[in-house]
Design a protein around this motif. Structure first.
Motif, PDB file in Angstrom:
ATOM      1  N   ILE A 247      87.912  59.625  -3.162  1.00 40.89           N
ATOM      2  CA  ILE A 247      88.063  58.179  -3.396  1.00 40.89           C
ATOM      3  C   ILE A 247      88.017  57.881  -4.885  1.00 40.89           C
ATOM      4  CG2 ILE A 247      86.909  55.947  -3.092  1.00 40.89           C
ATOM      5  CD1 ILE A 247      86.078  56.973  -0.290  1.00 40.89           C
ATOM      6  N   LYS A 248      87.090  58.537  -5.606  1.00 44.96           N
ATOM      7  CA  LYS A 248      87.012  58.332  -7.055  1.00 44.96           C
ATOM      8  C   LYS A 248      88.296  58.761  -7.734  1.00 44.96           C
ATOM      9  CE  LYS A 248      82.019  58.648  -7.784  1.00 44.96           C
ATOM     10  NZ  LYS A 248      80.940  59.431  -8.401  1.00 44.96           N
ATOM     11  N   GLY A 249      88.852  59.882  -7.298  1.00 43.61           N
ATOM     12  CA  GLY A 249      90.113  60.347  -7.873  1.00 43.61           C
ATOM     13  C   GLY A 249      91.242  59.371  -7.617  1.00 43.61           C
ATOM     14  N   ALA A 250      91.309  58.853  -6.392  1.00 41.75           N
ATOM     15  CA  ALA A 250      92.354  57.893  -6.059  1.00 41.75           C
ATOM     16  C   ALA A 250      92.186  56.609  -6.876  1.00 41.75           C
ATOM     17  CB  ALA A 250      92.312  57.573  -4.565  1.00 41.75           C
ATOM     18  N   THR A 251      90.939  56.178  -7.054  1.00 38.80           N
ATOM     19  CA  THR A 251      90.673  54.977  -7.847  1.00 38.80           C
ATOM     20  C   THR A 251      91.105  55.187  -9.287  1.00 38.80           C
ATOM     21  OG1 THR A 251      88.786  54.482  -6.434  1.00 38.80           O
ATOM     22  CG2 THR A 251      88.873  53.350  -8.535  1.00 38.80           C
ATOM     23  N   ALA A 252      90.813  56.356  -9.831  1.00 43.68           N
ATOM     24  CA  ALA A 252      91.207  56.653 -11.211  1.00 43.68           C
ATOM     25  C   ALA A 252      92.720  56.658 -11.349  1.00 43.68           C
ATOM     26  CB  ALA A 252      90.632  57.995 -11.633  1.00 43.68           C
ATOM     27  N   ARG A 253      93.413  57.220 -10.347  1.00 43.04           N
ATOM     28  CA  ARG A 253      94.881  57.228 -10.405  1.00 43.04           C
ATOM     29  C   ARG A 253      95.442  55.818 -10.364  1.00 43.04           C
ATOM     30  NH1 ARG A 253      94.006  61.741  -7.381  1.00 43.04           N
ATOM     31  NH2 ARG A 253      94.232  60.665  -5.400  1.00 43.04           N
ATOM     32  N   VAL A 254      94.875  54.968  -9.495  1.00 38.36           N
ATOM     33  CA  VAL A 254      95.346  53.586  -9.388  1.00 38.36           C
ATOM     34  C   VAL A 254      95.092  52.840 -10.698  1.00 38.36           C
ATOM     35  CG1 VAL A 254      94.934  51.372  -8.243  1.00 38.36           C
ATOM     36  CG2 VAL A 254      95.146  53.454  -6.894  1.00 38.36           C
ATOM     37  N   LYS A 255      93.919  53.058 -11.300  1.00 35.02           N
ATOM     38  CA  LYS A 255      93.622  52.421 -12.581  1.00 35.02           C
ATOM     39  C   LYS A 255      94.612  52.882 -13.647  1.00 35.02           C
ATOM     40  CE  LYS A 255      88.655  51.547 -12.186  1.00 35.02           C
ATOM     41  NZ  LYS A 255      87.330  51.929 -12.703  1.00 35.02           N
ATOM     42  N   GLY A 256      94.887  54.185 -13.667  1.00 38.31           N
ATOM     43  CA  GLY A 256      95.842  54.714 -14.644  1.00 38.31           C
ATOM     44  C   GLY A 256      97.222  54.128 -14.451  1.00 38.31           C
ATOM     45  N   GLN A 257      97.651  53.993 -13.186  1.00 39.26           N
ATOM     46  CA  GLN A 257      98.963  53.408 -12.914  1.00 39.26           C
ATOM     47  C   GLN A 257      99.000  51.937 -13.333  1.00 39.26           C
ATOM     48  OE1 GLN A 257      99.488  54.179  -8.769  1.00 39.26           O
ATOM     49  NE2 GLN A 257     100.116  56.316  -9.076  1.00 39.26           N
ATOM     50  N   ALA A 258      97.912  51.211 -13.081  1.00 33.81           N
ATOM     51  CA  ALA A 258      97.863  49.795 -13.457  1.00 33.81           C
ATOM     52  C   ALA A 258      97.921  49.639 -14.973  1.00 33.81           C
ATOM     53  CB  ALA A 258      96.589  49.153 -12.907  1.00 33.81           C
ATOM     54  N   ILE A 259      97.189  50.481 -15.687  1.00 36.83           N
ATOM     55  CA  ILE A 259      97.204  50.414 -17.150  1.00 36.83           C
ATOM     56  C   ILE A 259      98.597  50.744 -17.676  1.00 36.83           C
ATOM     57  CG2 ILE A 259      96.328  51.559 -19.232  1.00 36.83           C
ATOM     58  CD1 ILE A 259      93.609  51.751 -17.761  1.00 36.83           C
TER      59      ILE A 259
END
Length: 69
Positions: A39-51
């Motif tokens: 879940i943490k990895g997925a959250t980090a990926r989503v944050k990276g995509q949003a940025i």
């Protein structure tokens, strides 16, 4: 003497059951830790995509403003 052997066997059986329960708890804990890390990895990926998306939008807006002036 037989009573002592019976009591010893009961204690050994209880010890084995406790060890089994402990192993099951450890397994469940490791599965939860794995799920949490996914879940943490997925959250980090989503944050990276949003940025990345926001950065592209800002660059695009900046470029369009440069063309207007």
């Amino acid at each position: 003497m037989m009573r002592v052997k019976g009591a010893t066997l009961r204690v050994k059986g209880a010890t084995l059951r406790i060890k089994g329960a402990t192993a099951r708890i450890k397994g469940a804990t490791s599965r939860i830790k794995g799920a949490t890390s996914r879940i943490k990895g997925a959250t980090a990926r989503v944050k990276g995509q949003a940025i990345a998306l926001l950065t592209r939008q800002l660059v695009f807006k900046g470029a369009s403003f440069e063309f207007k002036s």
